[in-house]
Write a protein that holds these residues in place. Structure first.
Motif, PDB file in Angstrom:
ATOM      1  N   GLU A 208       0.769  -1.112  -0.231  1.00  0.00           N
ATOM      2  CA  GLU A 208      -0.004  -0.016   0.153  1.00  0.00           C
ATOM      3  C   GLU A 208       0.993   1.101  -0.100  1.00  0.00           C
ATOM      4  O   GLU A 208       1.977   1.155   0.132  1.00  0.00           O
ATOM      5  CB  GLU A 208      -0.938  -0.175   1.218  1.00  0.00           C
ATOM      6  CG  GLU A 208      -1.900  -1.104   1.243  1.00  0.00           C
ATOM      7  CD  GLU A 208      -2.863  -1.058   2.385  1.00  0.00           C
ATOM      8  OE1 GLU A 208      -2.851   0.255   3.021  1.00  0.00           O
ATOM      9  OE2 GLU A 208      -3.528  -2.188   2.834  1.00  0.00           O
ATOM     10  N   ASP A 209       0.213   2.236  -0.224  1.00  0.00           N
ATOM     11  CA  ASP A 209       0.935   3.833  -0.010  1.00  0.00           C
ATOM     12  C   ASP A 209       1.211   4.141   1.245  1.00  0.00           C
ATOM     13  O   ASP A 209      -0.085   3.931   2.009  1.00  0.00           O
ATOM     14  CB  ASP A 209      -0.035   4.667  -0.967  1.00  0.00           C
ATOM     15  CG  ASP A 209       0.276   4.460  -2.422  1.00  0.00           C
ATOM     16  OD1 ASP A 209      -0.771   4.036  -3.063  1.00  0.00           O
ATOM     17  OD2 ASP A 209       1.322   5.109  -2.676  1.00  0.00           O
TER      18      ASP A 209
ATOM     19  N   THR B 151       0.917   7.142   3.947  1.00  0.00           N
ATOM     20  CA  THR B 151      -0.031   8.234   4.373  1.00  0.00           C
ATOM     21  C   THR B 151       0.479   9.153   4.996  1.00  0.00           C
ATOM     22  O   THR B 151       0.446   9.451   6.147  1.00  0.00           O
ATOM     23  CB  THR B 151      -1.288   7.726   5.295  1.00  0.00           C
ATOM     24  OG1 THR B 151      -0.865   7.242   6.441  1.00  0.00           O
ATOM     25  CG2 THR B 151      -2.281   6.611   4.504  1.00  0.00           C
TER      26      THR B 151
ATOM     27  N   LYS C 174      -3.508  11.412  13.461  1.00  0.00           N
ATOM     28  CA  LYS C 174      -3.947   9.998  13.203  1.00  0.00           C
ATOM     29  C   LYS C 174      -3.040   9.128  13.612  1.00  0.00           C
ATOM     30  O   LYS C 174      -1.839   9.285  13.240  1.00  0.00           O
ATOM     31  CB  LYS C 174      -4.097  10.268  11.694  1.00  0.00           C
ATOM     32  CG  LYS C 174      -5.166   9.043  10.991  1.00  0.00           C
ATOM     33  CD  LYS C 174      -5.548   9.378   9.602  1.00  0.00           C
ATOM     34  CE  LYS C 174      -4.037   9.041   8.534  1.00  0.00           C
ATOM     35  NZ  LYS C 174      -4.510   9.473   7.032  1.00  0.00           N
ATOM     36  N   LYS C 175      -3.412   7.997  13.659  1.00  0.00           N
ATOM     37  CA  LYS C 175      -2.647   6.854  14.239  1.00  0.00           C
ATOM     38  C   LYS C 175      -1.941   6.508  12.675  1.00  0.00           C
ATOM     39  O   LYS C 175      -2.588   6.353  11.639  1.00  0.00           O
ATOM     40  CB  LYS C 175      -3.469   5.492  14.408  1.00  0.00           C
ATOM     41  CG  LYS C 175      -4.087   5.744  15.873  1.00  0.00           C
ATOM     42  CD  LYS C 175      -4.718   4.280  16.139  1.00  0.00           C
ATOM     43  CE  LYS C 175      -5.984   4.478  17.127  1.00  0.00           C
ATOM     44  NZ  LYS C 175      -6.904   3.502  17.159  1.00  0.00           N
TER      45      LYS C 175
ATOM     46  N   SER D  70      -0.132   4.620   9.821  1.00  0.00           N
ATOM     47  CA  SER D  70      -0.364   3.228   9.506  1.00  0.00           C
ATOM     48  C   SER D  70       0.840   2.472   9.248  1.00  0.00           C
ATOM     49  O   SER D  70       2.094   2.962   9.379  1.00  0.00           O
ATOM     50  CB  SER D  70      -0.840   3.293   8.099  1.00  0.00           C
ATOM     51  OG  SER D  70       0.230   3.480   6.862  1.00  0.00           O
TER      52      SER D  70
ATOM     53  N   GLU E 295       2.623   8.230  -6.077  1.00  0.00           N
ATOM     54  CA  GLU E 295       1.597   7.596  -5.281  1.00  0.00           C
ATOM     55  C   GLU E 295       1.064   6.316  -6.187  1.00  0.00           C
ATOM     56  O   GLU E 295       0.677   6.662  -7.513  1.00  0.00           O
ATOM     57  CB  GLU E 295       0.250   8.516  -4.972  1.00  0.00           C
ATOM     58  CG  GLU E 295      -0.661   8.149  -4.198  1.00  0.00           C
ATOM     59  CD  GLU E 295      -1.694   9.092  -3.925  1.00  0.00           C
ATOM     60  OE1 GLU E 295      -1.638  10.267  -4.219  1.00  0.00           O
ATOM     61  OE2 GLU E 295      -3.086   8.557  -3.989  1.00  0.00           O
TER      62      GLU E 295
END
Lengths: 548, 316
Positions: free
Chosen positions: A52-53, A55, A63-64, A66, A224
């Motif tokens: 995945e990318d 964040t 934000k937590k 990733s 991205e």
């Protein structure tokens, strides 16, 4: 007559033979003095996969962070401490940016930083040296981020001199140093963030050009949905490392595409976090120049829970009966052809603090497969014909997960526990069931957890913890968890965590299910990759990788 | 023609309104509490109230909708909760890839389906016709994700070839870019072309039996002239109808092809957005895709009127 390399036949003579032994000894000594040619080769660009990318590039935002962001940042940044390569053997943590540390009192830690650690030679930091002030500033941000949960007892962080940081705690805290090794706690340069009034610490690290750290690799390019391109940090503080000139991390979501790229050599490494499963590993055995490796992962496995304050989970005999009804050998053979562990909790098998099943003594008996004993325990508990209830699961983790829920239902059905599967949508699951809001006569299929330090797993058995799905409020268990936190040495911590584990296996608050071995697929020219995961320090493990 | 165009544009307004209401409502009616998920699991805000305020959910439904539409009209599509980048910038980055893939696919569908359909009709009941019809059924039956997976797995196993792992930009390497798109576009195009082939063949057969075609034959005109000049144009009107539908399917089918072939387009972005419950992003993406489909349908309608001027006249 004896002959040797120093005295061939035509030159044989007493003198030669007399000199041959001392000469050989001298030669061996000289070989010993000359440094052995490094087995590691320098150069080359490795291609690997990230599913995945990331964040943004801030692990301390609102934000937590990733796991992907943590993985990406582990290439570009260093932590104060890191997990040792063989955690089971060594336990604890080893210094990363920290060269040495001392503990003048149970609540004070003095950390001495390596000198000559330089940030990447990129603006606006321009390769300046890392100092204790960077650590202090980073911790200002840590304490205002979701990661402050790891440092509740930290009272003060002081930059004593350019290379010394003092942490003052309000009370002794055993997991303090391991928490400094968490993959979210990387050291930032203040000026690399963009000024921002509303951001944590007044700096915004969302943009790609803010990812300027001291780590082994520099982030050169991010597209991205496509790729992250890293190049070697030319002034990395560990001389000679990293060996690779660069790494291309391709963002690939589809397993078939990943496998085709590995087969044709377009990527050279795939690992478990990219959902490489046992079927894919079997297939990869036929690939040219591909090595399949298995390794334990730092996570606990799936498990079954009920509420300990409600029927039927409030009865220890029921919990033990559920455990005895699980055919762990059959589970492993049927689902994971490349093997795994029969028991997967309450802390990861790979943990240095874990008591393996064969060392559990009498407690191991609750993990055998014994339908008759399970039925006997149920009858003792007042359920001679078993009972009926619900088995709650979620479709949010995919069809493989729900098929394992069906397997649980089938196995428990053999001892008379008739469960109706309730498959919830993920938002419903998170909002209600995962928060512990489920009724009596309900059992829940809980997923695996990949957390940081062991303390996070232990905490889930204490009142008030968000992962305390069972509503457990057992003073003895809570005392043991607190005891593991209040110790100052690793030896004491080991004893405390192992006491907790024995209590857990005796009381069986969760019934842990088997856990598969995780898979690493690599081309045979990729050397030095340590197939072990604690946290998400994917990049750190490339520091010692080279290409043959 | 201008009146017809204005009429068609005006007809898009109620459609657009309905689509926007549907898109706006959909995240509010899916099972479970999305706000709780976004707050608790994904940590998009510090509190549930802040999360609701961030999404504007503390306002009445009509007010939320009015604000959203107002922002859209000003060109503000909002900001992704996940990436914290503007939705417009991400769409601008991804849309060309999807358009390129869809256009390639539809061109292949037209060439394959249209040409083979016409040839099959002209050579009715010959081996060419049989093979063409069977081929159409085969390509119609095969799901694109399955065919796509085969195209990735088998060449990698037997030829040592696999698709590029990143997008090759057109302006950097036009040939490489074309090679990268041709395989997924051919898979998608073969699936989309099958109904076009069947429709072209059926319509050609019908047209070829018309009196004016018989008259043309009797006047001694050449076969190519009759087929191309008189038959194909009249047979194509219903084919153009399904072309509009196929174009919409091409946008939908691009989701799978983009994921399989590492193409960073709108489809793969949409999947990620749904998975992450990135509410503002999802709304805008679906709306943009809906507008694209409407524009394609408008173009199809305009093509009708070019092919058959009676449609323009009737519209008046």
């Amino acid at each position: 007559m004896t002959r040797n390399a120093l005295c061939p036949r035509r030159r044989s003579g007493a003198l030669c033979r007399a000199l041959s032994l001392p000469l050989a000894a001298l030669l061996i000594a000289l070989i010993g003095l000359v440094p052995a040619a490094s087995a590691q080769k320098r150069g080359g660009v490795l291609s690997a996969v990230l599913r995945e990318d990331p964040t943004g590039f801030d692990l301390l935002g609102p934000k937590k962070a990733s796991w992907v962001t943590q993985s990406a940042m582990s290439f570009t940044h260093n932590r104060l401490f890191m997990y040792p390569e063989d955690d089971r053997r060594e336990g604890g943590v080893v210094g990363d940016l920290v060269e040495s540390w001392s503990q003048p009192s149970p609540t004070v830690y003095l950390l001495k930083l390596h000198q000559g650690v330089r940030f990447h030679p990129k603006p606006p930091v321009n390769g300046r040296e890392l100092t204790a002030e960077d650590v202090r500033w980073t911790f200002e941000r840590v304490m205002k981020s979701p990661e402050a949960r790891l440092f509740k007892r930290v009272k003060n962080v002081v930059a004593v001199d350019p290379y010394t940081v003092r942490f003052e705690l309000s009370a002794p805290f055993g997991p303090f140093l391991p928490n400094l090794a968490a993959t979210t706690i990387v050291i930032y340069a203040k000026e690399s963030g963009k000024p921002c009034d509303t951001c944590n610490g007044g700096r915004d690290f969302t943009a790609v050009n803010t990812a300027v750290g001291t780590g082994p690799f520099m982030l050169e390019e991010y597209q991205e949905g496509q790729k992250l391109v890293f190049k070697r940090h030319p002034n990395y503080f560990r001389k000679g490392r990293p060996y690779l000139d660069g790494i291309n991390l391709y963002i690939m979501k589809d397993n078939a595409a990943q496998m085709a790229a590995l087969r044709t050599g377009k990527v050279q490494l795939l690992e478990a976090w990219n959902r490489v499963d046992h079927q894919m590993a079997q297939e990869a055995k036929e690939f040219p120049r591909t090595v399949v490796e298995l390794f334990p992962i730092y996570a606990t496995g799936e498990n079954i829970v009920g509420r300990v304050d409600k029927k039927p989970w409030n009865d220890l005999r029921v919990r033990r009966a559920v455990s005895l009804a699980i055919d762990r050998e059959g589970w492993l053979k049927g689902l994971w052809p490349m093997g795994g562990k029969r028991l997967s909790g309450p802390i990861p098998n790979a943990s240095a603090f874990d008591i393996p099943e064969d060392k559990l003594g009498d407690l191991a008996k609750w993990y055998r497969y014994d339908v008759a004993e399970a039925k006997r325990l149920l009858a003792q508990a007042g359920y001679p014909n078993g009972f009926k209830g619900k088995l709650i699961t979620t479709v949010g983790y995919g069809p493989d997960y729900t098929s394992r829920t069906a397997l649980i239902k089938d196995m428990l059905g053999r001892v008379g526990i008739e469960l109706e599967i309730v498959a919830q949508e993920y938002p419903q699951w998170i909002k209600h069931t995962y928060a512990g809001n489920f009724s009596e006569w309900s059992l829940v299929h809980i997923p695996q957890w990949g957390l940081g330090d062991e303390d996070e797993w232990l905490g889930s058995y204490t009142p008030g913890d968000t992962r305390n799905h069972t509503h457990l409020n057992d003073p003895e268990t809570t005392r043991l968890v607190e005891q593991s936190r209040n110790v100052a040495t690793i030896a004491d911590r080991t004893l405390a965590i192992q006491s907790f584990q024995r209590r857990f296996h005796d009381q069986m608050y969760r019934v842990f299910l088997p856990f598969q071995n995780f898979v690493l697929l690599r081309r045979d020219n990729v050397m030095g990759f340590v197939p072990k995961i604690k946290g998400y320090d994917f990049g750190k493990r490339f520091e010692t990788v080279w290409l043959e | 023609m201008r009146t017809y165009l204005v009429q068609r544009l005006l007809m898009m307004v109620p459609t657009l309104f309905l689509v926007s209401v549907l898109v706006f409502s959909i995240m509010r009616v899916i099972p479970g509490d999305v706000v709780s998920l976004m707050f608790e699991d994904l940590g998009y805000a510090d509190s549930i109230e802040q999360m609701q305020a961030k999404l504007g959910l503390n306002l009445p439904f009509y007010e939320q909708y009015a604000r959203w539409v107002g922002e859209l009209l000003r060109g503000n599509f909002g900001e992704s909760l996940w990436t914290q980048r503007t939705v417009a910038s991400q769409i601008a980055q991804r849309l060309p890839v999807t358009l390129q893939l869809s256009l390639w696919a539809i061109m292949i569908a037209i060439v394959l389906g249209g040409v083979i359909g016409v040839v099959a009709a002209v050579r009715q009941d010959t081996a060419t016709d049989m093979v063409s019809r069977s081929g159409a059924v085969v390509f119609l039956s095969m799901p694109t994700f399955w065919l796509g997976t085969l195209v990735i797995v088998f060449p990698s196993k037997y030829l040592g070839w696999s698709p590029s792992v990143t997008l090759i930009p057109f302006f950097e390497d036009p040939l490489g870019n074309a090679i990268q798109f041709i395989v997924p576009a051919a898979i998608l195009g073969s699936h989309l072309g099958a109904p076009i082939m069947r429709m072209s063949r059926a319509m050609m057969l019908e047209v070829l039996r018309q009196d004016y075609i018989r008259t043309a034959w009797s006047k001694g005109m050449s076969e190519p002239h009759i087929i191309m000049r008189h038959a194909v144009r009249n047979a194509m009107i219903p084919v153009v109808t399904i072309l509009g539908i196929q174009m919409a399917q091409a946008f939908g089918g691009s989701v799978i092809m983009e994921t399989l072939f590492q193409l960073p387009g709108m489809g793969s972005l949409l999947i990620e957005t749904v998975r992450r419950r990135d509410f503002p992003m999802f709304q805008s993406l679906v709306l943009v895709l809906a507008i694209l489909v409407m524009v394609v349908n408008l173009l199809v309608d305009l093509t009708y009127s070019w092919l058959d001027p009676r449609i323009r006249t009737e519209a008046k």
